[in-house]
Design a protein around this motif. Structure first.
Motif, mmCIF file in Angstrom:
data_model
loop_
_atom_site.group_PDB
_atom_site.id
_atom_site.type_symbol
_atom_site.label_atom_id
_atom_site.label_comp_id
_atom_site.label_asym_id
_atom_site.label_seq_id
_atom_site.Cartn_x
_atom_site.Cartn_y
_atom_site.Cartn_z
ATOM 1 N N GLU A 145 0.689 11.646 9.806
ATOM 2 C CA GLU A 145 1.266 10.765 8.786
ATOM 3 C C GLU A 145 1.722 9.449 9.396
ATOM 4 O O GLU A 145 1.581 8.382 8.785
ATOM 5 N N MET A 146 2.289 9.502 10.609
ATOM 6 C CA MET A 146 2.683 8.266 11.286
ATOM 7 C C MET A 146 1.447 7.429 11.607
ATOM 8 O O MET A 146 1.458 6.192 11.435
ATOM 9 N N MET A 147 0.374 8.063 12.061
ATOM 10 C CA MET A 147 -0.853 7.309 12.338
ATOM 11 C C MET A 147 -1.412 6.688 11.060
ATOM 12 O O MET A 147 -1.921 5.560 11.079
ATOM 13 N N GLN A 148 -1.302 7.388 9.943
ATOM 14 C CA GLN A 148 -1.763 6.824 8.680
ATOM 15 C C GLN A 148 -0.943 5.604 8.282
ATOM 16 O O GLN A 148 -1.475 4.645 7.721
ATOM 17 N N LEU A 149 0.365 5.649 8.565
ATOM 18 C CA LEU A 149 1.205 4.480 8.294
ATOM 19 C C LEU A 149 0.806 3.304 9.188
ATOM 20 O O LEU A 149 0.758 2.156 8.737
ATOM 21 N N ILE A 150 0.499 3.597 10.444
ATOM 22 C CA ILE A 150 0.137 2.534 11.382
ATOM 23 C C ILE A 150 -1.165 1.857 10.968
ATOM 24 O O ILE A 150 -1.276 0.625 11.000
ATOM 25 N N VAL A 151 -2.160 2.644 10.553
ATOM 26 C CA VAL A 151 -3.441 2.026 10.180
ATOM 27 C C VAL A 151 -3.332 1.248 8.877
ATOM 28 O O VAL A 151 -4.255 0.494 8.532
ATOM 29 N N ALA A 152 -2.225 1.412 8.153
ATOM 30 C CA ALA A 152 -2.007 0.648 6.930
ATOM 31 C C ALA A 152 -1.279 -0.667 7.192
ATOM 32 O O ALA A 152 -1.074 -1.458 6.270
ATOM 33 N N THR A 153 -0.879 -0.909 8.457
ATOM 34 C CA THR A 153 -0.146 -2.133 8.762
ATOM 35 C C THR A 153 -1.084 -3.332 8.837
ATOM 36 O O THR A 153 -2.286 -3.207 9.053
ATOM 37 N N VAL A 166 6.794 6.923 17.355
ATOM 38 C CA VAL A 166 6.196 5.637 16.984
ATOM 39 C C VAL A 166 5.482 5.024 18.177
ATOM 40 O O VAL A 166 4.324 4.591 18.078
ATOM 41 N N ALA A 167 6.150 5.002 19.315
ATOM 42 C CA ALA A 167 5.549 4.405 20.510
ATOM 43 C C ALA A 167 4.294 5.154 20.930
ATOM 44 O O ALA A 167 3.276 4.537 21.303
ATOM 45 N N GLY A 168 4.334 6.478 20.874
ATOM 46 C CA GLY A 168 3.180 7.269 21.277
ATOM 47 C C GLY A 168 1.980 7.053 20.372
ATOM 48 O O GLY A 168 0.847 6.918 20.848
ATOM 49 N N CYS A 169 2.220 7.015 19.058
ATOM 50 C CA CYS A 169 1.110 6.814 18.117
ATOM 51 C C CYS A 169 0.525 5.414 18.252
ATOM 52 O O CYS A 169 -0.700 5.237 18.224
#
Length: 466
Positions: A452-460, A405-408
């Motif tokens: 997938e984690m990056m996709q979740l982040i851009v949805a925040t 999470v921190a890295g992304c």
């Protein structure tokens, strides 16, 4: 170094359209103030090569009435420019001097106007205002070709004062009429029809026989005033400096109320606006000194996550981050229309007032369009920018859920999220467990989970802010 990267990322999001981690590290090594100076000197960097565009999209030269070819032309410049602040200022002025294809029906003329903003948008405001008064696209958009000495049309005169220079409440109805009289006879040559050889460009024309040369009274000045006199008087007003600088603050620093409310809604930061207006006047209406002061100020450096990204910023920033769109291959037309799906149809603002910014960019449909577009791009492992982020994560070795999470978050911005958002992201990462890169299969799985984690982040929610 982390603070330097975060500050540099903030600068590049606002003064440009974001930057990759490689670029941020290079700029951070140069230093913040040196980077500001480089941005303020666009001539130090090579311009966009239009022939690359025409090689792949020849219809983008004279796009006429063929949407979205005008948008393809504009999007190509936004995505490929090595002069980010110059292009960002052109977008700024396109919003202020909002002129749309819905009426003009000439993408080539609109692109010519954008080129005026590129060439003059970081120069002298008085000169730019005069160029707009003589710009055939603006003349047609605001009906000054119908403004005659014997029959005054007040459209251009009104918008010049209300939306381009002073703002409501700083002039009278008599001032509108007297200004409009001063611009009678400012028109353009008749445009040769499109067929059979394509459209010829409009050219400004002054018709002295159609000009009202009578005595005029405007903002306390009296005489045989013409259009240039009106502009000279306008830029001398304190209200002009404050109006232009409030636009700059809204665009580069933090979201303000919509322009019609400025006559009764106080500015978000009165001290910042006063300082900007003072610089504007002392520099004789030059834009670069104002931008230099703005970008080096504490109020700018501390204004992170106070500006909701416009659709153009979302799309262009994403395409520049993920890479692979430097060549206008087939499919560029669809990419160029993405901002319109989010509520910002470039080259076609909804009215002379431009687009409503800040929270008004967001509704249920536009939010989904934003998230879906960015998520699709970030999930494409074939794109060089996405691969570069994965490679940086891989270089960190095995990643725990917290580290993933921190890295992304770090490599996508850095993106700052609140504790509840970070908890949600971490809970999802825990379901995947530790990511390892020690075999081809594990590396493929790790790369997939990272995207997938990056996709979740851009949805925040936080990702929508710059």
């Amino acid at each position: 170094m982390a603070n330097d990267i975060a500050l540099m990322a903030h600068l590049m999001r606002r003064a440009g359209f974001g930057a990759s981690r490689d670029e941020l590290e290079v700029r951070a090594a140069k230093g913040y103030e040196a980077t500001v100076e480089e941005l303020l000197d666009p001539e130090s960097q090579p311009p966009v090569d239009p022939y690359d565009l025409l090689r792949y999209q020849p219809a983008a030269l004279l796009p006429g009435g063929q949407p979205p070819m005008g948008n393809v032309n504009y999007m190509y410049y936004l995505v490929t420019t090595q002069r980010p602040l110059q292009e960002k200022m052109a977008l700024f002025w396109h919003h202020v001097f909002a002129t749309g294809n819905s009426k003009v029906d000439n993408y080539d003329q609109l692109l010519e106007q954008i080129e005026i903003f590129r060439a003059n948008g970081m120069g002298n405001y008085r000169d730019l205002l005069l160029k707009m008064a003589r710009n055939p696209t603006m003349i047609f958009w605001l009906d000054n070709n119908q403004n005659h000495g014997t029959a005054v049309n007040e459209n251009w005169g009104r918008e010049l004062l209300e939306l381009f220079s002073l703002g409501a409440g700083n002039y009278t109805e008599k001032d509108v009429r007297e200004a409009s009289r001063a611009f009678t006879g400012w028109t353009f040559e008749t445009k040769i029809p499109r067929l059979p050889y394509g459209r010829f460009p409009w050219k400004f024309e002054y018709r002295p026989e159609d000009h009202d040369d009578g005595i005029k009274e405007f903002l306390g000045h009296r005489g045989h005033l013409n259009g240039e006199d009106i502009i000279d008087i306008v830029v001398q007003q304190l209200a002009c400096a404050r109006f232009v600088c409030r636009h700059l603050y809204n665009f580069f620093v933090a979201d303000e109320p919509q322009v019609p409310a400025w006559s009764f809604e106080p500015p978000r930061d009165p001290a910042a606006l006063d300082a900007m207006a003072k610089t504007f006047r002392e520099s004789n209406y030059e834009i670069v000194p104002v931008l230099r002061m703005l970008f080096n100020s504490d109020f700018f450096k501390n204004a992170r996550n106070k500006h909701l990204k416009s659709p153009a910023e979302v799309v262009v920033g994403t395409l520049r981050l993920v890479g692979g769109h430097e060549v206008p291959m087939p499919g560029y037309g669809e990419l160029s229309m993405q901002p319109s799906y989010m509520g910002q149809d470039l080259l076609n603002p909804p009215s002379v007032e431009g687009w409503h910014t800040g929270p008004e960019w967001i509704n249920s449909g536009s939010l989904m369009a934003r998230i879906n577009f960015v998520a699709e791009q970030m999930g494409n492992l074939s794109l060089p920018g996405v691969r570069a982020i994965i490679d940086r994560l891989k270089a960190r070795g095995a990643l725990s859920p917290d580290q993933l999470v921190a890295g992304c978050l770090d490599l996508l911005g850095p993106v700052e999220v609140n504790s509840s958002t970070r908890t949600e992201l971490t809970e999802q990462a825990k379901q995947w467990g530790q990511l390892k890169w020690d075999s081809d299969q594990n590396a493929q799985t790790a790369a997939k989970r990272a995207t997938e984690m990056m996709q979740l982040i851009v949805a925040t929610r936080e990702f929508q802010f710059a």
